[in-house]
Design a protein around this motif. Structure first.
Motif, PDB file in Angstrom:
ATOM      1  N   MET A 128       0.827  -1.203   0.000  1.00 18.23           N
ATOM      2  CA  MET A 128       0.000   0.000   0.000  1.00 18.23           C
ATOM      3  C   MET A 128       0.861   1.253   0.000  1.00 18.23           C
ATOM      4  O   MET A 128       0.551   2.237  -0.680  1.00 18.23           O
ATOM      5  N   PHE A 129       1.956   1.235   0.779  1.00 17.68           N
ATOM      6  CA  PHE A 129       2.869   2.383   0.775  1.00 17.68           C
ATOM      7  C   PHE A 129       3.410   2.606  -0.639  1.00 17.68           C
ATOM      8  O   PHE A 129       3.407   3.733  -1.146  1.00 17.68           O
ATOM      9  N   GLY A 130       3.871   1.531  -1.286  1.00 18.73           N
ATOM     10  CA  GLY A 130       4.428   1.667  -2.627  1.00 18.73           C
ATOM     11  C   GLY A 130       3.412   2.164  -3.641  1.00 18.73           C
ATOM     12  O   GLY A 130       3.706   3.066  -4.431  1.00 18.73           O
ATOM     13  N   ALA A 131       2.207   1.582  -3.622  1.00 16.58           N
ATOM     14  CA  ALA A 131       1.183   1.976  -4.592  1.00 16.58           C
ATOM     15  C   ALA A 131       0.749   3.427  -4.382  1.00 16.58           C
ATOM     16  O   ALA A 131       0.580   4.192  -5.343  1.00 16.58           O
ATOM     17  N   GLY A 168       4.643   1.690 -11.655  1.00 13.03           N
ATOM     18  CA  GLY A 168       4.944   1.288 -10.273  1.00 13.03           C
ATOM     19  C   GLY A 168       3.671   1.077  -9.480  1.00 13.03           C
ATOM     20  O   GLY A 168       3.552   0.104  -8.712  1.00 13.03           O
ATOM     21  N   THR A 169       2.705   1.977  -9.672  1.00 14.02           N
ATOM     22  CA  THR A 169       1.397   1.806  -9.032  1.00 14.02           C
ATOM     23  C   THR A 169       0.771   0.486  -9.448  1.00 14.02           C
ATOM     24  O   THR A 169       0.225  -0.259  -8.616  1.00 14.02           O
ATOM     25  N   LEU A 170       0.851   0.180 -10.744  1.00 11.76           N
ATOM     26  CA  LEU A 170       0.276  -1.067 -11.262  1.00 11.76           C
ATOM     27  C   LEU A 170       0.940  -2.284 -10.619  1.00 11.76           C
ATOM     28  O   LEU A 170       0.260  -3.239 -10.222  1.00 11.76           O
ATOM     29  N   GLY A 171       2.273  -2.258 -10.489  1.00 10.16           N
ATOM     30  CA  GLY A 171       2.981  -3.394  -9.902  1.00 10.16           C
ATOM     31  C   GLY A 171       2.604  -3.624  -8.450  1.00 10.16           C
ATOM     32  O   GLY A 171       2.271  -4.755  -8.049  1.00 10.16           O
TER      33      GLY A 171
END
Length: 270
Positions: free
Chosen positions: A82-85, A163-166
Motif C-alpha cells: 500500500m505504501f508503494g502503490a 509502479g502503481t500497477l505493480g
C-alpha cells in the motif's frame, strides 16, 4: 447468480467506489505537494491514520491486537504494498499525469496481471467468457482514458504509474492468499481491524528510511494537504475492508475487478 457470488460482487462494487474517491484526492495530494518529501510524509501520514483507525476498531470489536504471526506477516506485506502503490500514484500525479491516465495504467490495466496471477498462484481457471470480459473491460478502459494519455507531462509519470500497477497487483494477490492461508491453518478469518492496524504500522514505518536521509526536507503539510491525505487514508481503510470481505466470500481473483471497472472509468473521465 448464487448468494455467495452476489455477496462478493457487492463488496467489489463498494471497493471500487472508495477506490475512485481515493484516486480523486490522490490527485490533489500529488498536484499540490511542493516537494517529493511532502509526498513521503503524506504517504506515511495515511499509514498512521490507518493504524489508528485499525487500533480503534480492534478495541471496539474486542479482538486481540496481536493475531497469529502469519496474519501479522501478511498484513505487513499489505502495508508495504500500500505504501508503494500510494507513493507511486502521488509522484505520478505530481509528475504531470492526468487522473484518468494514472487510473487507466494503475487500475484499468490491472485486469491482465491479476488474471495471470490468479491462474499461476491459485490455479484459477480463466475460461473464454472470463477472458472475453477482461478484454472488453480493457478495451473500454482504453476508449475512455485515451484522451487523458495525451495530457500527461513527459514520460516520468508513466514509470511511476507502472509502479502503481505493480504494487497494486501485489495487493490484489495478498488478501486472497491471506484467506486461503487462514483456512489451511484452520484459523478464524483475519478481522479487518487487525489487518488495518498491522498494515498501517508497516506503512508508517516505511517512512523512517526516507527520513534518515539528511537531505530530505521536513516542512509540514498544508491544511488542505492534510485534509486530502485523511480522505485518501479513510478511503484506503474502507477499500481494505471490502477487498478482504470479497476474498473471504471466495471471489475469483481473475474477474473480481471487473465489477469495479465502471467506477474506475467514471473516475478517469472526470
Amino acid at each position: 447468480l448464487k448468494k455467495q457470488e452476489i455477496r462478493w460482487i457487492r463488496w467489489a462494487l463498494a471497493e471500487g467506489l472508495f477506490m475512485g474517491l481515493m484516486k480523486i484526492f490522490q490527485a490533489d495530494v500529488g498536484h499540490y505537494s511542493p516537494t517529493i518529501s511532502h509526498l513521503v510524509m503524506a504517504t506515511g501520514f495515511a499509514g498512521m491514520v490507518m493504524m489508528v483507525t485499525g487500533f480503534v476498531l480492534v478495541v471496539i470489536s474486542g479482538k486481540d491486537i496481536i493475531p497469529h504471526w502469519g496474519y501479522i506477516r501478511y498484513s505487513g506485506l499489505m502495508g508495504f504494498a500500500m505504501f508503494g502503490a500510494t507513493f507511486c500514484a502521488f509522484v505520478a500525479l505530481r509528475s504531470g499525469a492526468d487522473v484518468g491516465a494514472n487510473t487507466f495504467i494503475g487500475n484499468g490495466l490491472i485486469l491482465i496481471p491479476v488474471a495471470i496471477l490468479g491462474w499461476l498462484w491459485f490455479g484459477e481457471k480463466v475460461g473464454p467468457k472470463q477472458w472475453l470480459g477482461i478484454c472488453v473491460g480493457v478495451i473500454g478502459a482504453v476508449c475512455v482514458t485515451l484522451p487523458a494519455l495525451d495530457r500527461g507531462g513527459g514520460f516520468a509519470w508513466i514509470f511511476w504509474s507502472l509502479g502503481t500497477l505493480g504494487f497494486a497487483s501485489f495487493m490484489r494477490l495478498l488478501p486472497k492468499e491471506i484467506a486461503r492461508w487462514g483456512k489451511k491453518q484452520c484459523l478464524s478469518p483475519l478481522h479487518h481491524s487487525q489487518q488495518l492496524f498491522w498494515g498501517g504500522v508497516v506503512m508508517t514505518l516505511c517512512v523512517i528510511p526516507a527520513f534518515s536521509y539528511q537531505g530530505i526536507t521536513r516542512e509540514p503539510l498544508s491544511s488542505w494537504l492534510v485534509f486530502s491525505v485523511i480522505v485518501v487514508a479513510a478511503s484506503n481503510v474502507l477499500w481494505w475492508m471490502f477487498r478482504l470481505w470479497a476474498y473471504q466470500d471466495e471471489a475469483p481473483m481473475a474477474v473480481k475487478d471487473l465489477p469495479t471497472l465502471p467506477v474506475y472509468l467514471g473516475t478517469a473521465s472526470l
